[in-house]
Write an enzyme that holds these catalytic residues in place. Structure first.
Site, PDB file in Angstrom:
ATOM      1  N   LYS A 274     -11.433 -74.981  82.565  1.00 25.30           N
ATOM      2  CA  LYS A 274     -11.980 -75.104  83.965  1.00 25.30           C
ATOM      3  C   LYS A 274     -11.858 -73.745  84.902  1.00 25.30           C
ATOM      4  CE  LYS A 274     -10.492 -78.857  85.815  1.00 25.30           C
ATOM      5  NZ  LYS A 274     -11.696 -80.086  85.832  1.00 25.30           N
TER       6      LYS A 274
HETATM    7  C1  LIG Z   1     -16.891 -80.861  84.098  1.00 27.71           C
HETATM    8  C2  LIG Z   1     -15.688 -81.895  83.802  1.00 27.71           C
HETATM    9  N1  LIG Z   1     -15.941 -82.676  82.434  1.00 27.71           N
HETATM   10  C3  LIG Z   1     -15.094 -83.609  82.270  1.00 27.71           C
HETATM   11  C4  LIG Z   1     -13.765 -83.564  82.866  1.00 27.71           C
HETATM   12  C5  LIG Z   1     -12.974 -84.523  82.784  1.00 27.71           C
HETATM   13  O1  LIG Z   1     -11.620 -84.051  82.164  1.00 27.71           O
HETATM   14  P1  LIG Z   1     -10.190 -84.569  82.439  1.00 27.71           P
HETATM   15  O2  LIG Z   1     -10.337 -86.066  81.691  1.00 27.71           O
HETATM   16  O3  LIG Z   1      -9.348 -83.764  81.520  1.00 27.71           O
HETATM   17  O4  LIG Z   1     -10.058 -84.554  83.709  1.00 27.71           O
HETATM   18  C6  LIG Z   1     -13.767 -82.884  84.235  1.00 27.71           C
HETATM   19  C7  LIG Z   1     -12.478 -82.988  85.095  1.00 27.71           C
HETATM   20  O5  LIG Z   1     -11.718 -82.253  85.143  1.00 27.71           O
HETATM   21  C8  LIG Z   1     -14.574 -81.955  84.431  1.00 27.71           C
HETATM   22  O6  LIG Z   1     -14.705 -81.130  85.594  1.00 27.71           O
END
Ligand SMILES: Cc1ncc(COP(=O)(O)O)c(C=O)c1O
Length: 309
Positions: free
Chosen positions: A154
């Protein structure tokens, strides 16, 4: 309720945690963030932090990538988070935002020869997609390849891509965007992974389809297999499969498990919450609130006094 932040190595009132206008990360997006849920269980008067350590392990990976020196172990980060949540004392669902970033007050695009810092803030926050069923649109904005900006972690600067897609979708009257890879395969939502139900199995884009390999995605894959005996196939997904799937849903820490009713003005199935989606949604919501005994290892309780029923 007053909120607090972890900032410059200590817990301070949120309004005292400020950065200078020359902070590198503010100009160049040179930060790594996480999104972690604290799920309130009113019966037990407890907040459960969901898969806390996994979030910090992902964050540590991102920091290696951006050459950010994060001077805490995953266990230390968990301990700091628990302390902060306890200090804030919210009795509702919360969202925890850790951020490791290039903190030097210096201009110049680079990752080296800069100082790093780390903070955590907490906000009360209900479901991110605040509707029973989402209406989605395929975005005109593509999800970048790993060798453009790695989507596996992220990175704050990467989220301009997500913001472009989300705003396009919302201003066009939809709830969420679904982004494709540069070569036209389905990738993910602007803040969620995507699943389809095809021939009674779950199908989701593979890790090489420019997705964030979500912790909720991993959770749902395991729950589908262990609780419902349903397999997940991770593979490239064509755009047209979105319209032809029997069911579709999005997964993410902020959005939880959100059913998709419609994509590009085409109903998914009969436009209602699908059978498999509904069952997974129900299991998932029990699991994250510490109400499913099998998965208590995923739930870190914050408050020492818990009501045992
Ligand atoms: C672009 C993106 N994809 C997928 C997710 C889902 O990830 P997670 O389940 O780890 O929150 C997120 C959220 O953080 C995201 O920002």
């Amino acid at each position: 309720m007053s909120s607090y932040a972890f900032f410059k190595n200590q817990i301070v009132p949120l309004d005292e945690a400020k950065v200078g206008i020359m902070t590198h990360a503010l100009h160049y997006g040179t930060g790594i963030f996480e999104g972690i849920r604290g799920n309130w269980n009113s019966k037990k008067q407890q907040t459960y932090l969901f898969r806390l350590k996994e979030h910090y392990e992902r964050m540590q990976g991102g920091c290696r990538l951006l050459k950010i020196d994060l001077p805490y172990s995953a266990d230390e980060l968990c301990r700091i988070t628990i302390q902060l949540v306890e200090k804030c004392g919210f009795k509702e669902d919360i969202y925890i935002r850790p951020l490791a970033y290039k903190s030097s007050e210096a201009l110049g695009v680079r990752l080296h020869d800069l100082e790093d810092d780390f903070l955590i803030l907490i906000i009360p926050w209900g479901p991110y997609l605040d509707m029973d069923k989402a209406r989605c649109a395929v975005s005109s904005w593509r999800r970048p390849d790993d060798n453009v900006i790695p989507p596996q972690v992220k990175i704050t600067g990467l989220y301009v891509n997500n913001a472009l897609a989300k705003t396009e979708a919302v201003l066009n009257g939809f709830d969420e965007a679904i982004m494709l890879t540069p070569d036209g395969y389905v990738s993910e939502g602007s803040g969620e992974n995507i699943f389809l139900v095809i021939d009674g199995k779950l199908v989701t884009p593979a890790s090489y389809n420019n997705i964030l390999t979500g912790i909720t995605r991993n959770t749902v894959i395991k729950l589908a297999q262990d609780e419902l005996g349903i397999k997940t196939i991770e593979r490239p997904v064509d755009r047209s499969e979105l319209y032809l799937a029997a069911e579709c849903f999005l997964t993410g820490t902020a959005a939880h498990l959100t059913p998709v009713a419609e994509i590009d003005r085409r109903k998914i199935g009969n436009g209602e919450i699908g059978k498999i989606t509904g069952r997974l949604q129900e299991i998932y919501s029990r699991v994250i609130r510490g109400n499913h005994p099998t998965y208590l290892d995923w739930c870190t309780p914050v408050y020492k006094q818990e009501v045992i029923s």
